[in-house]
Enzyme design. Structure first.
Site, mmCIF file in Angstrom:
data_model
loop_
_atom_site.group_PDB
_atom_site.id
_atom_site.type_symbol
_atom_site.label_atom_id
_atom_site.label_comp_id
_atom_site.label_asym_id
_atom_site.label_seq_id
_atom_site.Cartn_x
_atom_site.Cartn_y
_atom_site.Cartn_z
ATOM 1 N N HIS A 105 -3.239 6.960 3.496
ATOM 2 C CA HIS A 105 -3.522 5.659 3.059
ATOM 3 C C HIS A 105 -4.845 5.311 3.705
ATOM 4 O O HIS A 105 -5.231 5.406 4.648
ATOM 5 C CB HIS A 105 -2.271 4.613 3.211
ATOM 6 C CG HIS A 105 -2.947 3.294 2.822
ATOM 7 N ND1 HIS A 105 -3.535 3.238 1.529
ATOM 8 C CD2 HIS A 105 -2.950 2.204 3.190
ATOM 9 C CE1 HIS A 105 -3.929 1.924 1.601
ATOM 10 N NE2 HIS A 105 -3.628 1.033 2.323
ATOM 11 N N ASN B 297 -10.054 -0.181 1.118
ATOM 12 C CA ASN B 297 -8.622 -0.030 0.868
ATOM 13 C C ASN B 297 -8.242 -0.211 -0.704
ATOM 14 O O ASN B 297 -8.387 -1.643 -0.814
ATOM 15 C CB ASN B 297 -7.867 -0.927 2.051
ATOM 16 C CG ASN B 297 -6.476 -0.989 1.843
ATOM 17 O OD1 ASN B 297 -5.904 -0.415 0.849
ATOM 18 N ND2 ASN B 297 -5.746 -1.566 2.649
ATOM 19 N N CYS C 55 0.725 -1.296 -0.211
ATOM 20 C CA CYS C 55 0.247 -0.044 0.011
ATOM 21 C C CYS C 55 0.700 1.102 -0.034
ATOM 22 O O CYS C 55 0.308 2.322 -0.180
ATOM 23 C CB CYS C 55 -0.987 0.035 0.901
ATOM 24 S SG CYS C 55 -2.022 -1.364 1.253
HETATM 25 N N1 ACO Z 1 -17.353 -9.330 10.322
HETATM 26 C C1 ACO Z 1 -17.453 -9.908 11.737
HETATM 27 N N2 ACO Z 1 -16.617 -10.299 12.402
HETATM 28 C C2 ACO Z 1 -15.279 -10.078 12.138
HETATM 29 C C3 ACO Z 1 -14.914 -9.807 10.816
HETATM 30 C C4 ACO Z 1 -15.950 -9.291 9.812
HETATM 31 N N3 ACO Z 1 -15.761 -8.988 8.711
HETATM 32 N N4 ACO Z 1 -13.739 -9.884 10.433
HETATM 33 C C5 ACO Z 1 -13.005 -10.259 11.668
HETATM 34 N N5 ACO Z 1 -14.075 -10.343 12.771
HETATM 35 C C6 ACO Z 1 -14.098 -11.026 13.871
HETATM 36 C C7 ACO Z 1 -12.795 -11.879 14.247
HETATM 37 O O1 ACO Z 1 -12.786 -12.949 13.739
HETATM 38 C C8 ACO Z 1 -12.522 -11.585 15.747
HETATM 39 O O2 ACO Z 1 -13.473 -12.595 16.231
HETATM 40 P P1 ACO Z 1 -12.892 -13.501 17.558
HETATM 41 O O3 ACO Z 1 -12.625 -12.577 18.414
HETATM 42 O O4 ACO Z 1 -14.215 -14.290 17.866
HETATM 43 O O5 ACO Z 1 -11.715 -14.369 16.648
HETATM 44 C C9 ACO Z 1 -13.097 -10.325 16.188
HETATM 45 O O6 ACO Z 1 -14.132 -9.955 14.801
HETATM 46 C C10 ACO Z 1 -12.225 -9.199 16.212
HETATM 47 O O7 ACO Z 1 -11.229 -9.212 15.353
HETATM 48 P P2 ACO Z 1 -9.794 -8.413 15.280
HETATM 49 O O8 ACO Z 1 -8.829 -8.754 14.569
HETATM 50 O O9 ACO Z 1 -9.476 -8.049 16.818
HETATM 51 O O10 ACO Z 1 -10.710 -6.868 14.893
HETATM 52 P P3 ACO Z 1 -9.954 -5.559 14.717
HETATM 53 O O11 ACO Z 1 -10.569 -4.467 15.620
HETATM 54 O O12 ACO Z 1 -8.375 -5.696 14.719
HETATM 55 O O13 ACO Z 1 -10.390 -5.079 13.314
HETATM 56 C C11 ACO Z 1 -9.235 -5.118 11.143
HETATM 57 C C12 ACO Z 1 -9.855 -6.092 12.296
HETATM 58 C C13 ACO Z 1 -10.304 -4.421 10.638
HETATM 59 C C14 ACO Z 1 -8.863 -6.126 9.942
HETATM 60 C C15 ACO Z 1 -8.010 -4.309 11.803
HETATM 61 O O14 ACO Z 1 -7.195 -5.035 12.266
HETATM 62 C C16 ACO Z 1 -7.350 -3.586 10.721
HETATM 63 O O15 ACO Z 1 -7.764 -2.580 10.013
HETATM 64 N N6 ACO Z 1 -6.068 -4.065 10.281
HETATM 65 C C17 ACO Z 1 -5.189 -3.502 9.334
HETATM 66 C C18 ACO Z 1 -5.322 -4.012 8.238
HETATM 67 C C19 ACO Z 1 -4.866 -3.069 6.837
HETATM 68 O O16 ACO Z 1 -4.928 -2.043 6.824
HETATM 69 N N7 ACO Z 1 -4.176 -3.784 5.980
HETATM 70 C C20 ACO Z 1 -3.640 -2.933 4.863
HETATM 71 C C21 ACO Z 1 -2.657 -3.283 4.215
HETATM 72 S S1 ACO Z 1 -2.999 -3.874 2.574
HETATM 73 C C22 ACO Z 1 -1.792 -4.153 1.488
HETATM 74 O O17 ACO Z 1 -0.709 -3.536 1.688
HETATM 75 C C23 ACO Z 1 -2.246 -4.832 0.168
#
Ligand code: ACO
Length: 334
Positions: free
Chosen positions: A253, A283, A113
């Site tokens: 980003h 994203n 990204c």
């Molecule tokens: N719907 C419902 N529940 C979900 C979903 C969904 N779509 N996705 C995950 N959950 C659940 C998980 O399974 C987890 O459940 P559990 O506790 O029973 O295991 C719970 O939600 C919480 O998951 P977390 O990972 O703690 O949630 P978090 O608040 O961290 O949010 C997220 C997750 C949105 C992915 C966040 O971590 C994030 O934005 N990370 C950064 C990702 C990113 O920016 N990547 C970019 C680079 S991409 C590139 O370079 C190509």
């Protein structure tokens, strides 16, 4: 040494919209979870027959039109992408041919990204040293092609699109004022497309095991992003000889609204100085910043001599920030 300035921008988004409610029918998720955890409401998806260059060319054509120069003037084309049309030839070469910029140097750049900020930095060096005069930098992704549509952890986050900027050499002290790029390869496995390269060539097993799709440790990437977005911006500002109080506009980003809010807070900026479009596009990796930049410019939000910070993080892990002196008046009618 000279410098390099953005003299035109353009973007291209596929028409097809996939809303959070559409995703509710595909995986165990909810509009409420996606909105509150990420800020995303909908994203654009390319048609099955559309590849990266199909979005990159219209974005580039619009950027060239905004800059008022023909493609034949381009000396260099860099395409930042993790979803090229093919592993080779480079998508930049396909774009070069379709634009009619034959002879221009052309290559792809992979920095996740952070790709657009990296590409801006690389092109900027060629222009600052006088090797080239005019460059085209494109960020384009068709992430929908590498998503596991059964994995709710990743499929809700991404979208497709392309953004482009034309750069030209300008006297030092204008255009790009400060740049900070970095990487920490120890985090490579946190965000990866495991198969299809020389480590795990394509086989029926890699396909069955979904190893040609995005694998991400979301929480780890989140922590990293919150830390580096502010740090990288401050380092680029320092190189530009500026302070955070000097920032007129932040183009971050667009991965997660909570990551953007953390960076905004670290820089002490009011929300009106920060461009956000991830609610509409999700994203788009390398395409997020150039699409946001193009929208902000066309909306008349960027004024001549504004100090604009672009900052990104991504797979690698990588990060990058650029501070530019905005050299364009808002378009007529904006
Ligand atoms: N719907 C419902 N529940 C979900 C979903 C969904 N779509 N996705 C995950 N959950 C659940 C998980 O399974 C987890 O459940 P559990 O506790 O029973 O295991 C719970 O939600 C919480 O998951 P977390 O990972 O703690 O949630 P978090 O608040 O961290 O949010 C997220 C997750 C949105 C992915 C966040 O971590 C994030 O934005 N990370 C950064 C990702 C990113 O920016 N990547 C970019 C680079 S991409 C590139 O370079 C190509």
């Amino acid at each position: 040494m000279s410098s390099a300035a953005i003299i035109g921008t353009g973007s291209c988004l596929p028409e097809r919209v996939l809303t959070n409610h559409d995703l509710e029918k595909m995986v165990d998720t909810s509009d409420e979870w996606i909105r509150t955890r990420t800020g995303i409401r909908e994203r654009r998806l390319a048609d099955p027959g559309t590849a990266a260059s199909d979005l990159a060319v219209p974005a580039a054509t619009r950027a060239l039109a905004a800059a008022g120069i023909p493609a034949t003037e381009l000396d260099l084309i860099i395409v930042a992408t993790v979803t090229p049309d093919t592993l080779f030839p480079a998508t930049a070469c396909l774009v070069q041919e379709r634009l009619g910029a034959r002879g221009a140097a052309a290559f792809d750049l992979s920095a996740g990204c952070s790709g657009f900020v990296y590409a801006l930095g690389v092109a900027g060096q060629f222009l600052a040293t006088g090797v080239y005069r005019t460059a085209l930098v494109i960020g384009v992704e068709v992430l929908s092609k590498i998503i596991n549509w059964q994995d709710r952890n990743t499929c809700v986050l991404f979208g497709d699109g392309a953004g482009a900027a034309v750069l030209q050499s300008v006297p030092a002290g204008r255009g790009i004022l400060g740049l900070h790029l970095g990487a920490d390869g120890s985090g490579g496995s946190l965000l990866t497309l495991p198969a299809g390269g020389s480590r795990l060539p394509a086989s029926s097993t890699t396909v069955q095991e979904q190893l040609h799709t995005i694998h991400m440790s979301g929480a780890e990437v989140f922590k990293f992003a919150v830390r580096v977005m502010g740090e990288a911006s401050l380092k680029a500002l320092e190189k530009a000889g500026l302070k955070k109080e000097d920032v007129d506009f932040l183009i971050p980003h667009q991965a997660n609204i909570r990551i953007i809010e953390a960076a905004t807070k670290r820089l002490g900026l009011p929300p009106k100085k920060v461009y956000v479009n991830l609610d509409r596009y999700g994203n788009m990796s390398s395409a997020s910043i150039p699409v946001a930049l193009d929208e902000a410019y066309r909306a008349g939000l960027l004024l001549r001599d504004h100090k604009v910070v672009m900052v990104a993080f991504g797979a690698g892990l990588t990060w990058g920030a650029a501070v530019v002196n905005w050299e364009l008046d808002p378009p007529k009618g904006a």
